[in-house]
Motif scaffolding. Structure first.
Motif, PDB file in Angstrom:
ATOM      1  N   ASN A   1      -2.365  -5.825  -4.901  1.00  0.00           N
ATOM      2  CA  ASN A   1      -1.430  -4.826  -4.391  1.00  0.00           C
ATOM      3  C   ASN A   1      -0.120  -5.454  -3.914  1.00  0.00           C
ATOM      4  O   ASN A   1       0.943  -4.832  -4.002  1.00  0.00           O
ATOM      5  CB  ASN A   1      -2.088  -4.030  -3.262  1.00  0.00           C
TER       6      ASN A   1
ATOM      7  N   PHE B   1       0.958  -6.204   3.859  1.00  0.00           N
ATOM      8  CA  PHE B   1       1.206  -5.350   2.686  1.00  0.00           C
ATOM      9  C   PHE B   1       1.496  -3.909   3.125  1.00  0.00           C
ATOM     10  O   PHE B   1       2.446  -3.280   2.650  1.00  0.00           O
ATOM     11  CB  PHE B   1      -0.004  -5.409   1.755  1.00  0.00           C
ATOM     12  N   ARG B   2       0.688  -3.377   4.049  1.00  0.00           N
ATOM     13  CA  ARG B   2       0.881  -1.996   4.502  1.00  0.00           C
ATOM     14  C   ARG B   2       2.212  -1.832   5.225  1.00  0.00           C
ATOM     15  O   ARG B   2       2.916  -0.826   5.069  1.00  0.00           O
ATOM     16  CB  ARG B   2      -0.269  -1.593   5.428  1.00  0.00           C
TER      17      ARG B   2
ATOM     18  N   GLU C   1       7.863  -3.813  -7.197  1.00  0.00           N
ATOM     19  CA  GLU C   1       8.631  -2.615  -6.874  1.00  0.00           C
ATOM     20  C   GLU C   1       9.956  -2.982  -6.208  1.00  0.00           C
ATOM     21  O   GLU C   1      11.001  -2.381  -6.489  1.00  0.00           O
ATOM     22  CB  GLU C   1       7.805  -1.709  -5.969  1.00  0.00           C
TER      23      GLU C   1
ATOM     24  N   SER D   1       9.998   1.908   1.927  1.00  0.00           N
ATOM     25  CA  SER D   1      10.405   3.316   1.967  1.00  0.00           C
ATOM     26  C   SER D   1      11.658   3.522   2.815  1.00  0.00           C
ATOM     27  O   SER D   1      12.390   4.483   2.614  1.00  0.00           O
ATOM     28  CB  SER D   1       9.254   4.168   2.521  1.00  0.00           C
TER      29      SER D   1
ATOM     30  N   ALA E   1       3.653  -4.450  -5.025  1.00  0.00           N
ATOM     31  CA  ALA E   1       4.740  -4.107  -4.105  1.00  0.00           C
ATOM     32  C   ALA E   1       5.953  -5.012  -4.310  1.00  0.00           C
ATOM     33  O   ALA E   1       7.103  -4.556  -4.225  1.00  0.00           O
ATOM     34  CB  ALA E   1       4.240  -4.205  -2.668  1.00  0.00           C
TER      35      ALA E   1
ATOM     36  N   GLU F   1       5.048  -1.694   2.770  1.00  0.00           N
ATOM     37  CA  GLU F   1       5.185  -0.377   2.128  1.00  0.00           C
ATOM     38  C   GLU F   1       6.127   0.522   2.930  1.00  0.00           C
ATOM     39  O   GLU F   1       6.960   1.232   2.366  1.00  0.00           O
ATOM     40  CB  GLU F   1       3.810   0.290   2.013  1.00  0.00           C
TER      41      GLU F   1
END
Length: 792
Positions: A252, A215-216, A259, A223, A256, A219
């Protein structure tokens, strides 16, 4: 967890099994831990209870439900404190800190993490607890939007990871590093850290951290516009979060994914994904995550031209935002009221109480009720009781309760053996869960539970030959006492002790004044009668002095007991290690599996442990030896010949523990030939007050302070004694105030304001000398003392 061999075999086997599988089956593992905690309580096995609670707290934290474990963790802390097991206490404090961090109470979390580091270093424990606490402090800086400082803490923790064989902890550090490096705009380094974490988690089957790492990493990729790669990572992470039942990652990841769909203008899929995430957040009370999901859903519904749904989602998100803000409002209002004077804070209330006329004058018919009422206000309590001991029972001297101030209950030693054993040890009692505290469980059964009291603080108070107990009682659910609350309660006990001392002093002074009056009236009486009255007067004065000496001895005993804890605790830890290693060696011998390498390892361990035990026991012997001499001098004002250098060295040794854990130095420049015919006890009190002032005030913002103590003989049968530190100094305008009674810059923080007042009176009175203060603000403080070689 570390070696759990000291606990019963069935508990050890169950805990080992849970520890090996909990990341795959957290719900079942949490239930199994709860069952062990219950059974350990019933069987009075505190170590097993602490180990099970520690594991339970870890599981609940990873489920995002750390608050559910907090009460049990506080109970485990009090068990570890009763066992004087510093490594275990450090580990539980780390868990408690994490529960406060999760709910955004960073100040309390920081206090517990700092305490965890202090205990871990004090006990020279295995580094895992130290590493976890450093990670926690880094996470606080991250939460406070200071990722650069957070990176420093995570890197510091990573430097010691080779000292432990724990891939799970290694992965944790790398994940946190990845997060803060990304926030610091170091994307490449962040991705390296997260890829390394994923590799560890996949190798070790850490499904929860695999999900979080992916997940991290996603992210960062989002970006950078790598949407397809990020979506693939998130889909795999979702599978792992479901396997591990790691709901936080699951919620989470859905957010994501939504998104990404939104960035691809696939609004319907974005709406579907965010809805799944909302369901997870709602069922697990992830309030902050759910709030962000509602706002995202409102945005997606707007693009789908579903205005009604968009408005509903926005309202739901706004309502949660208001709820979160409202939760912080009481603290904000309280802080504002304190700043504007509408609500007095604890420090102001303590100051007012300390200066109350009833306490200053020692009016025993007034000050107990004044103290109890003030304590109830300061600590927000419904019950505060001052008990008086009468041999085998405690009776209520004064009670402040929610119903009446005339409660007449008695506590009997015959019914409360554990509680009265605690009382005989003259130590404070901090019971978050009194029913399961080893010193308070029988008090809970006979007295607390019938009154709905769950948590207490208790402080024994000595006044001459009388003993009292100041008890703070919390009605209702378990109250986990915060460090500030414990400090305020301790200060209230100190004020109570001073009130009793004032009462004793005024009573003795009254007796002295009465005897003086009678002696004046009998001036012309027979010589024998005058002698008799004079003897009675001296006895009364001796009682007054003795009460002061006993107060000083009490402080000295507390200090030396605290000092002895460290070497004796270390010796006990080594002894326990040798016992465990010996049993393991015997087992290998009996099973014919003993190898030369095992025997060599045991021999090396035996040598190292023996050396550690010898060093620590020698340190304890040295402390006891020093204490014997200092205690004799402290509790008497006897005059004798003594060597100045030896006496100064004895006092400095009593501060070794404080100096050892800092970079401060004490340098002594005194000839070994100086002999005084004076009063060593009062002189030692003067030097103790000066050193305390340097450590508490002078070096408050200085890491490496230097204290210089020197003396020279002069030609007038006296010595020039000089005490100097390079601390913060004293402003010129305050030089005259320093020696005034009750003047201190640390009131409410451990300072009484009497230290320098007493010092001046001793030097100019008992010792027959002169005291001069020289100081420059920000540079130094120097006390020049001129003492006669032969006291008057």
């Amino acid at each position: 967890m570390t070696d759990i061999s000291p606990i019963p075999a069935d508990f050890a086997e169950q805990l080992a099994q849970i520890e090996a599988t909990w990341s795959q089956t957290p719900d079942a593992s949490a239930a199994a831990c709860a069952a062990i905690i219950f059974n350990a309580r019933e069987r009075r096995e505190p170590l097993a209870q602490i180990y099970a609670t520690e594991l339970y707290g870890l599981i609940m934290n990873h489920k995002g439900q750390s608050l559910a474990a907090r009460d049990l963790l506080y109970e485990a802390v009090q068990q570890a404190q009763a066992l004087h097991n510093f490594p275990l206490e450090a580990r539980v404090h780390e868990q408690i800190a994490r529960s406060y961090y999760t709910l955004g109470d960073y100040r309390t979390a920081l206090n517990h993490w700092l305490r965890s580091i202090e205990l871990a270093e004090l006990a020279q424990a295995e580094p895992m607890t130290w590493i976890l606490a450093k990670i926690g402090i880094g996470q606080i800086y991250d939460a406070l939007n200071d990722p650069t400082t957070a990176v420093t803490f995570f890197e510091t923790a990573a430097q010691r990871i080779t000292e432990v064989n724990d891939p799970y902890l290694d992965a944790k550090i790398k994940i946190n590093l990845g997060v803060v490096l990304f926030k610091s705009q170091h994307n490449f380094a962040a991705k390296q850290a997260l890829y390394a974490a994923i590799a560890i988690c996949l190798r070790e089957n850490y499904y929860d951290y695999t999900a979080e790492s992916q997940f991290r990493l996603a992210e960062i990729l989002i970006s950078e516009g790598e949407l397809d790669t990020a979506l693939d990572l998130l889909e795999r992470g979702l599978d792992y979060s479901l396997k591990a039942e790691h709901r936080w990652s699951e919620a989470n990841i859905y957010t994501a994914m939504a998104e990404i769909y939104a960035l691809q203008a696939n609004w319907q899929q974005a709406m579907s994904a965010i809805g799944q995430g909302q369901a997870v957040s709602r069922s697990n009370n992830f309030t902050h995550v759910l709030m962000r999901q509602h706002f995202a859903a409102a945005h997606y519904a707007e693009h789908l031209q579903q205005a009604t749904l968009a408005l509903a989602e926005f309202k739901a998100g706004f309502a949660l935002q208001q709820q979160i803000n409202a939760a912080a409002l009481p603290d904000q209002h309280q802080e504002l009221e304190q700043k504007t004077g509408l609500r007095p804070n604890a420090s102001h209330l303590l100051l007012d109480l300390a200066n109350h006329p009833a306490i200053e004058k020692g009016k025993i018919e007034q000050f107990p009720s004044v103290i109890c009422q003030a304590a109830a206000q300061i600590l927000s309590l419904e019950r505060v009781i001052l008990w008086q001991r009468r041999t085998d029972r405690l009776g209520i001297l004064t009670a402040y309760t929610d119903q009446t101030t005339n409660e007449t209950t008695e506590l009997l030693a015959a019914e409360l053996s554990a509680f009265f054993n605690w009382l005989n040890e003259h130590k404070s009692l901090i019971a978050h869960d009194a029913l399961h505290h080893p010193d308070a469980w029988d008090l809970a059964e006979h007295y607390l539970q019938p009154r709905g009291i769950f948590s207490i603080l208790a402080f024994p108070i000595l006044s001459g030959t009388d003993q009292y107990v100041l008890m703070f009682e919390h009605v209702g659910a378990q109250r986990n006492w915060l460090p500030d609350e414990v400090q305020h309660a301790s200060q209230l006990a100190d004020i109570t002790s001073r009130a009793f001392a004032n009462h004793e002093r005024h009573r003795f002074q009254g007796e002295i004044h009465l005897l003086n009056a009678r002696l004046a009236e009998a001036n012309e009486a027979l010589e024998s009668r005058v002698a008799e009255r004079t003897q009675t007067l001296e006895l009364a004065m001796e009682k007054l002095v003795q009460s002061e000496k006993l107060a000083a001895l009490g402080s000295l005993v507390a200090g030396i007991a605290h000092e002895l804890n460290t070497p004796l605790g270390a010796a006990l830890t080594c002894s326990t290690t040798l016992s465990a290693e010996s049993r393991e060696l015997i087992q290998m011998l009996h099973s014919n599996t003993l190898k030369k390498s095992s025997l060599d390892n045991f021999g090396n361990t035996l040598i190292e442990a023996s050396q550690l035990i010898e060093r620590n026991l020698n340190r304890a012997i040295e402390l006891v030896s020093d204490f014997k001499q200092v205690a004799v001098d402290t509790t008497s004002s006897r005059r004798r010949a003594f060597n100045l250098l030896d006496t100064v060295n004895d006092v400095v040794k009593m501060f070794n523990s404080q100096i050892r854990h800092s970079q401060h130095q004490i340098q002594i420049h005194i000839p070994s030939s100086i002999q005084l015919d004076s009063y060593p006890g009062p002189f030692e009190q003067v030097l103790t007050n000066l050193i305390n002032n340097s450590l508490l005030h002078g070096f408050e913002s200085i890491n490496a302070g230097i204290i210089q103590i020197s003396a020279t003989l002069n030609e007038h049968n006296s010595i020039d004694f000089c005490y100097e530190d390079n601390g913060c100094g004293i402003k010129a305008a305050l030089h005259k105030k320093v020696f005034e009674p009750f003047y201190t810059t640390k009131l409410g923080q451990g300072g009484s304001g009497l230290g320098m007042y007493i010092t001046y009176n001793i030097v100019t009175g008992v010792l027959g000398g002169e005291l001069i203060l020289e100081s420059e603000s920000g540079q130094y403080t120097r006390f020049k003392i001129k003492l006669p070689l032969i006291a008057p």
